[in-house]
Design an enzyme around this catalytic site. Structure first.
Site, PDB file in Angstrom:
ATOM      1  N   GLU A  73       1.624   3.944   2.753  1.00  0.00           N
ATOM      2  CA  GLU A  73       2.208   3.494   4.014  1.00  0.00           C
ATOM      3  C   GLU A  73       3.732   3.618   3.932  1.00  0.00           C
ATOM      4  O   GLU A  73       4.474   2.637   3.982  1.00  0.00           O
ATOM      5  CB  GLU A  73       1.738   2.072   4.309  1.00  0.00           C
ATOM      6  CG  GLU A  73       0.221   2.019   4.495  1.00  0.00           C
ATOM      7  CD  GLU A  73      -0.368   0.620   4.446  1.00  0.00           C
ATOM      8  OE1 GLU A  73       0.396  -0.361   4.496  1.00  0.00           O
ATOM      9  OE2 GLU A  73      -1.610   0.510   4.339  1.00  0.00           O
TER      10      GLU A  73
ATOM     11  N   HIS B 245       0.865  -1.180   0.000  1.00  0.00           N
ATOM     12  CA  HIS B 245       0.000   0.000   0.000  1.00  0.00           C
ATOM     13  C   HIS B 245       0.902   1.231   0.000  1.00  0.00           C
ATOM     14  O   HIS B 245       1.570   1.511   0.992  1.00  0.00           O
ATOM     15  CB  HIS B 245      -0.917  -0.017   1.226  1.00  0.00           C
ATOM     16  CG  HIS B 245      -1.814  -1.208   1.271  1.00  0.00           C
ATOM     17  ND1 HIS B 245      -2.171  -1.838   2.433  1.00  0.00           N
ATOM     18  CD2 HIS B 245      -2.430  -1.891   0.263  1.00  0.00           C
ATOM     19  CE1 HIS B 245      -2.973  -2.858   2.155  1.00  0.00           C
ATOM     20  NE2 HIS B 245      -3.145  -2.906   0.843  1.00  0.00           N
TER      21      HIS B 245
ATOM     22  N   GLU C 190       2.441  -4.063  11.362  1.00  0.00           N
ATOM     23  CA  GLU C 190       1.751  -2.778  11.204  1.00  0.00           C
ATOM     24  C   GLU C 190       2.367  -1.713  12.114  1.00  0.00           C
ATOM     25  O   GLU C 190       2.661  -1.982  13.275  1.00  0.00           O
ATOM     26  CB  GLU C 190       0.265  -2.918  11.549  1.00  0.00           C
ATOM     27  CG  GLU C 190      -0.503  -3.900  10.675  1.00  0.00           C
ATOM     28  CD  GLU C 190      -0.918  -3.317   9.340  1.00  0.00           C
ATOM     29  OE1 GLU C 190      -0.635  -2.112   9.091  1.00  0.00           O
ATOM     30  OE2 GLU C 190      -1.541  -4.043   8.542  1.00  0.00           O
TER      31      GLU C 190
ATOM     32  N   HIS D 241       3.679  -2.928   6.819  1.00  0.00           N
ATOM     33  CA  HIS D 241       2.557  -2.035   6.512  1.00  0.00           C
ATOM     34  C   HIS D 241       2.445  -0.898   7.525  1.00  0.00           C
ATOM     35  O   HIS D 241       3.198  -0.828   8.496  1.00  0.00           O
ATOM     36  CB  HIS D 241       1.248  -2.834   6.533  1.00  0.00           C
ATOM     37  CG  HIS D 241       1.046  -3.728   5.355  1.00  0.00           C
ATOM     38  ND1 HIS D 241       0.226  -3.401   4.302  1.00  0.00           N
ATOM     39  CD2 HIS D 241       1.566  -4.949   5.068  1.00  0.00           C
ATOM     40  CE1 HIS D 241       0.243  -4.375   3.406  1.00  0.00           C
ATOM     41  NE2 HIS D 241       1.056  -5.333   3.858  1.00  0.00           N
TER      42      HIS D 241
END
Length: 376
Positions: free
Chosen positions: A169, A166, A335, A259
């Site tokens: 990010e 993504h 994350e 991410h």
């Protein structure tokens, strides 16, 4: 006063910029997609005057809860990015800043430019430990780069790390910069020992097209790459196609997909508990990996994160699940926050590029803790 986003990863649309205390803006959607949240623009204005910028479509963005307790970042030199006063009323995101110089950049998070990405690749290539592999071209014609660190051998364990599926990010590529910095440090004992028995395969940017275009979540044709891992195609997701093809050639013993999360103000891991092949040995390794990170850095925690999938309920189009099942290996999605680490807040900088890079370096210790048992 003038606002522009005509540069690498720029994203903003100016609705009204006639008054410095009532500037109206909108974030542009990803191409051929309804996703949007990433912004990055430059403002020229009057030194000493407060400029009030209102992003009027923030409430309909991909993750509106991500604006709660969020502060935008700004920079005068594109090196130091600091947090500025930001508020959200459920519909509009308002950013306030008094100019100290004639122009300033604003962004959703500290950008990681395509130019810096190219520098990272070429710098790593200078190491005798690194082989730089061209995997193929993206839909916009950009390179898909793979860094192979260590001397390949069938006997060695294979560690794969991918980042920035993504593109918004950007903290994910700062993480990779920190990981590579430690891994290529010939005076770091853990790195040297790891490379005796393991080979690292690192893709620093899975989505260079989306990164340059200023997208939040998709590639050049609006594809969310992290939903393409079951059946990638050259037409919609060549980035995943090429990487998965390379994985098939090497095999995978541990996979980390890096991410950023818009909503949660924490660093955390999402595992592969829901894939059919997951068993007690995977669970034991996963616990050791997490325990090691908990022991060495207060930036990591396990209380907050995503709901754990039940047995057999994993979404196998997602990278970490797909790779775990295909190669019967341990896999994580890591994350990081766009906001701050609520357990260790920094009012001036929030979660930052430097902290992302440090976490990348720290994660190498967790890899070291499990590496010898990845094939048990």
């Amino acid at each position: 006063m003038f606002i522009t986003a005509q540069f690498d990863s720029g994203n903003i649309e100016v609705i009204d910029a006639t008054n410095e205390d009532a500037i109206e803006l909108q974030i542009r959607k990803d191409h051929q997609s309804d996703f949007y949240q990433w912004f990055h623009f430059k403002l020229y204005g009057e030194v000493g005057a407060e400029h009030v910028m209102r992003i009027t479509n923030a409430g309909d963005s991909a993750y509106p809860d991500g604006w709660k307790d969020y502060s935008a970042v700004a920079s005068y030199d594109r090196e130091t990015w600091f947090r500025v006063p930001t508020s959200f009323d459920g519909k509009t995101l308002t950013i306030r800043h008094t100019l100290e110089q004639e122009s300033v950049y604003f962004a959703y998070f500290t950008p990681y430019s395509y130019e810096r990405h190219q520098d990272l690749i070429q710098s790593a290539q200078q190491s005798s430990l690194v082989e730089h592999v061209w995997l193929g071209a993206t839909l916009d014609g950009r390179d898909m780069n793979l860094l192979v660190i260590g001397e390949p051998s069938d006997a060695k364990r294979k560690i794969w790390v991918t980042a920035r599926q993504h593109p918004g990010e950007s903290m994910a590529e700062w993480f990779i910069e920190g990981l590579l910095g430690r891994l290529l440090d010939d005076e770091d004992g853990a790195a040297r020992k790891l490379l005796q028995d393991t080979v690292f395969y690192v893709v620093p940017n899975m989505n260079p097209d989306g990164s340059v275009r200023g997208h939040l979540r998709t590639n050049a044709v609006g594809t969310n790459l992290n939903r393409e891992w079951q059946e990638p195609s050259l037409e919609r997701s060549p980035e995943v196609y090429y990487v998965l093809q390379a994985m098939q050639e090497t095999g995978v013993d541990l996979y980390l997909d890096i991410h950023g999360d818009e909503n949660l103000p924490y660093n955390f891991l999402a595992g592969c508990e829901g894939v059919p092949c997951y068993d007690a040995s995977h669970a034991k390794l996963a616990q050791r990996f997490k325990d090691t990170l908990l022991a060495i850095t207060p930036e990591f925690q396990v209380e907050h994160g995503y709901e754990v999938d039940g047995p057999g309920e994993a979404n196998l189009t997602v990278a970490s699940n797909a790779v775990a099942e295909r190669f019967n290996c341990l896999a994580f999605t890591l994350e990081m926050p766009f906001k701050d680490n609520a357990n260790l807040p920094d009012e001036d900088f929030g979660w930052s590029a430097n902290r992302s890079a440090q976490l990348g370096a720290d994660v190498l210790s967790a890899v070291y803790a499990v590496a010898n048992n990845l094939r048990d």
